[in-house]
Design a protein around this motif. Sequence first.
Motif, PDB file in Angstrom:
ATOM      1  N   ALA A  77       0.937  -1.039   0.081  1.00 40.91           N
ATOM      2  CA  ALA A  77       0.139   0.075  -0.045  1.00 40.91           C
ATOM      3  C   ALA A  77       0.829   1.221  -0.020  1.00 40.91           C
ATOM      4  O   ALA A  77       1.916   1.276   0.896  1.00 40.91           O
ATOM      5  CB  ALA A  77      -0.745   0.088   1.128  1.00 40.91           C
ATOM      6  N   SER A  95      -1.352   0.368  -4.890  1.00 44.06           N
ATOM      7  CA  SER A  95      -1.221  -0.790  -4.259  1.00 44.06           C
ATOM      8  C   SER A  95      -1.173  -1.998  -5.120  1.00 44.06           C
ATOM      9  O   SER A  95      -1.308  -1.836  -6.097  1.00 44.06           O
ATOM     10  CB  SER A  95      -2.660  -0.866  -3.421  1.00 44.06           C
ATOM     11  N   TYR A 109      -6.354  -2.457   4.095  1.00 44.07           N
ATOM     12  CA  TYR A 109      -5.744  -1.039   3.672  1.00 44.07           C
ATOM     13  C   TYR A 109      -6.692  -0.062   4.476  1.00 44.07           C
ATOM     14  O   TYR A 109      -5.707   0.780   5.151  1.00 44.07           O
ATOM     15  CB  TYR A 109      -6.318  -0.816   2.195  1.00 44.07           C
TER      16      TYR A 109
END
Length: 132
Positions: A77, A95, A109
């Motif tokens: 991420a 990502s 996330y």
Amino acid sequence: MRSIKIVLFGMLTMLVVACTAPIAQVERQPFPDDAQNLTMDQIEDAIIKAATAREWTVSKLATGKLTATYAPRDHVAKVEIDFTQHDFSILYVDSTNLKYNGGTIHKNYNRWVNNLKVDIQREVAAKVALSS
């Protein structure tokens, strides 16, 4: 046999959807009022300390602008952290293996970004308390 495949496909689709959520964007999250007495370097240090404590890798782009990357296991991420002496934002950049589709992303996330937000607020508040 075909109906079993259709049911299995439907169940797999529901499982994938259950693992995703609308992407979290932290925008203009306020710092404590007294944070305006800190320098930009002090705020940057607090943000970097908060991020690295959670194993984010941080790079400075410019004054008031950082990138942070978190890479547990086979996921990645990347966010941009913009900040002033008054507030900060954590914005999605990129990502890998997080099921990002333009509007949703894997729920992990959002948890990682929320943890980062809370830790940044805590570190900046601690800097404010030390400078008072």
